[in-house]
Design an enzyme around this catalytic site. Sequence first.
Site, short mmCIF file in Angstrom:
data_model
loop_
_atom_site.label_atom_id
_atom_site.label_comp_id
_atom_site.label_asym_id
_atom_site.label_seq_id
_atom_site.Cartn_x
_atom_site.Cartn_y
_atom_site.Cartn_z
N GLY A 166 27.46 2.83 42.56
CA GLY A 166 26.54 2.05 41.75
C GLY A 166 26.86 2.18 40.27
N PRO A 220 26.52 2.88 36.20
CG PRO A 220 27.88 3.04 34.32
CD PRO A 220 27.47 2.11 35.42
N GLY A 221 24.01 5.31 35.40
CA GLY A 221 22.61 5.47 35.04
C GLY A 221 21.61 4.99 36.06
CB THR A 222 21.83 3.25 39.23
OG1 THR A 222 23.06 3.82 39.64
CG2 THR A 222 22.07 1.92 38.55
N GLY A 223 20.89 6.58 38.81
CA GLY A 223 20.24 7.70 39.47
C GLY A 223 21.04 8.32 40.60
CB THR A 282 23.48 12.67 38.73
OG1 THR A 282 24.67 12.01 38.31
CG2 THR A 282 23.64 14.16 38.58
CG HIS A 285 26.32 -19.65 40.33
ND1 HIS A 285 27.52 -20.16 39.94
CD2 HIS A 285 26.60 -18.81 41.35
CE1 HIS A 285 28.49 -19.66 40.67
NE2 HIS A 285 27.96 -18.82 41.54
CD GLU A 286 24.24 -15.92 42.72
OE1 GLU A 286 24.35 -16.01 43.96
OE2 GLU A 286 25.19 -15.62 41.97
CG ASP A 341 31.35 -18.47 43.79
OD1 ASP A 341 31.33 -17.33 44.28
OD2 ASP A 341 30.41 -18.95 43.12
P1 ADP Z 1 24.06 8.23 37.42
O1 ADP Z 1 24.43 9.52 38.05
O2 ADP Z 1 23.88 7.13 38.43
O3 ADP Z 1 24.92 7.80 36.29
P2 ADP Z 1 21.79 9.74 36.59
O4 ADP Z 1 21.28 10.22 37.89
O5 ADP Z 1 22.60 10.68 35.82
O6 ADP Z 1 22.60 8.40 36.80
O7 ADP Z 1 20.57 9.21 35.73
C1 ADP Z 1 20.31 9.73 34.45
C2 ADP Z 1 18.84 9.87 34.23
O8 ADP Z 1 18.21 8.60 34.25
C3 ADP Z 1 18.14 10.66 35.31
O9 ADP Z 1 18.18 12.02 35.04
C4 ADP Z 1 16.74 10.10 35.26
O10 ADP Z 1 15.99 10.69 34.25
C5 ADP Z 1 16.96 8.66 34.92
N1 ADP Z 1 17.04 7.83 36.13
C6 ADP Z 1 18.11 7.11 36.53
N2 ADP Z 1 17.86 6.46 37.68
C7 ADP Z 1 16.59 6.77 38.03
C8 ADP Z 1 15.75 6.43 39.14
N3 ADP Z 1 16.19 5.61 40.11
N4 ADP Z 1 14.51 6.94 39.17
C9 ADP Z 1 14.08 7.75 38.19
N5 ADP Z 1 14.82 8.12 37.14
C10 ADP Z 1 16.07 7.65 37.03
ZN ZN Z 2 28.82 -17.80 43.07
#
Ligand code: ADP
Ligand code: ZN
Length: 645
Positions: free
Chosen positions: A218, A220-223, A225, A441-442, A519
């Site tokens: 996924g 970056p930053g989607t959680g 870790t 589009h979608e 597409d």
């Molecule tokens: P990734 O590993 O996907 O890059 P992280 O897990 O490091 O993202 O996310 C960084 C921070 O962002 C987390 O410590 C949390 O505070 C917040 N965060 C990201 N995704 C979520 C989520 N789905 N629910 C709650 N907090 C989230």
């Molecule tokens: Zn398309």
Amino acid sequence: MNNNQNNQNNNFFNNNPLLAFALFSIVIILIFKAFIGDGEGLGTMVGDKSTSMTKQVSYSDVKTLIKEGKITSVKLTPMAIEAIGSDNGRNVRYIAQNVPAVDKDLIPLLDEKNIKYEGIMGGGWLSELIGMMLPIIIFFAIWMFLAKRMQKGMGGGILGIGKAGKLINGEKPETRFSDVAGVEEAKEEVKEIVDFLKYPERYMELGAKIPKGVLLVGPPGTGKTLLAKAVAGEASVPFFSVSGSSFIEMFVGVGASRVRDLFEQAKKDAPAIIFIDEIDAIGKSRASGANFGGNDEREQTLNQLLAEMDGFGTNTPVIVLAATNRPEILDAALLRAGRFDRQVLVDKPDYEGRLEILKVHSKDVKLSGKVDMAAIAKATAGLAGADLANIINESALLAGRLNKKEIEQSDLMEAIERAFVGLEKKNRKINDLEKKIVSYHESGHALMAELTEGATRVTKVSIIPRGLGALGYTLHLPDEENRFLKQKKELLAEIDVLLGGRAAEEIFVGDISTGAGNDLQRATAIVKDMISVYGMSDVAGLMVLEKSQNSFLGGGMSQKDYSEKTAEKIDEAVKSLLGEHYAHVKQTLGEYADAIEEMAKVLLEVEVIEGSRVRAIIEAYEQERGMPSRLAHHAKIAKEQREAI
Ligand code: ADP
Ligand code: ZN
């Protein structure tokens, strides 16, 4: 890869010749100074305590002194000669270094002068040996000390070695699944891992193979870790976390040895979770990233990782979770059975998901009762969990600066604005026009999928950007899994669905965009294959024009054995078939214009709609106009087909 330990030494020298040389030189110089130095060493070793004075002289001087009768006794070593004599009544110790190896005259001379002499072989020989060996011994001692430090990663160290060391901790995290929001499907998928870790015996007794590796995919930053941590937290097992890139910064060989240590530790503390962030840093396809040299470290580390994963049996409850936002560049070896054979998508959250995440993070701050979180969730389309967490924190900072007691809506809005300004630079925010284009589009894809006989029906339509490239997507899942054959009808339907995106842009936005590039590529490829591989056209008839080769390996290289003229004909046919279908698609979309408008409107609002919602919109439209229902027709045919199989 058991020989890595040995390689390590060589590689250390090979790759750090300067450092090795510098260390070596320093040690040698120190040793020579201490042991051979200026002769003091020898003096103290064989010296006579009663002498009051020591003089450095040359060998010939000593011989002259002997001839002159000024010497009373002599001690000989292979390296030096020490002669005790007197000078003006005082005892003097003469020392000559660098004695010639062969001097046949010396002993007869000493005999002739009746001088006491003795050879002190032992001392000289031993000191020589020590002088030779000690630098080497000390060098290795220092080197082993450094290597230990790097492996243990105590941080700091000489030359910044072992920066990544702090990462191996193995603590049991406090994180729980309730801390991870908006990624329900991913959570469901990893929940069973918790059970494996909690009750490994249960599964082992049954002979079940516990999965070894799970890839969290996924943006970056989607959680990712956070989710991995939550798995460890829920199962109450140690969490060993490393970043793929941290292996690569180090000396060659060290990455591999750190992988070994990491697994050793985890196995010792099993059940445990190993988390490797940015696994693409080590797991990049060996074929794709083939730049010159410099890959040794990565390759060794990757091999070690593979070896470790193969090494521990399925009955060792250590599960490796790895995260990446670029699964497509990973080496195929990593994804093989018994390694990272499970993939879990951790996508950017939709509206509901964002609302959940905002709620999780606003627990720790003081919010005014008047804050409308729904509005915040609406305004943050396209942002990931980390961005949302940031916005909450930023709003608290803003409120604090204004000396407020609670965070107000305006603080949150301001924080969102700041987040977007930052993100615009990173090109992650889609603007309103783009969002509108993507919605149409979608919708075009979705409508064609529902109305075209032979097309797979819509599961989900989304305008949430998927990180890389794609700004939205329409998900189709075939009715039956594991189908290997496709009918001509289905291929043609696929073409119509693919063209639906571009056609919708043209009709409803009034201009076309680059968004349809992929597409069109796929549609073209299907048409080409129909003609030249599957024998489904008049141009070539049943004659197969291309032997399709292993397209995994050669990147889709195929052998063409036909003339230029035939090639031209094929090109013509591809173009005209695509043109015909495009005209048909445009006509269909035109007939259902208001349904498309409605779908695009809903999509703009909620960003993700289910297939059932798509069908409801089309059905309502057909009923309103009293048209014969193409939707129902398609549904009926699809049902018949299912039953026939
Ligand atoms: P990734 O590993 O996907 O890059 P992280 O897990 O490091 O993202 O996310 C960084 C921070 O962002 C987390 O410590 C949390 O505070 C917040 N965060 C990201 N995704 C979520 C989520 N789905 N629910 C709650 N907090 C989230
Ligand atoms: Zn398309």
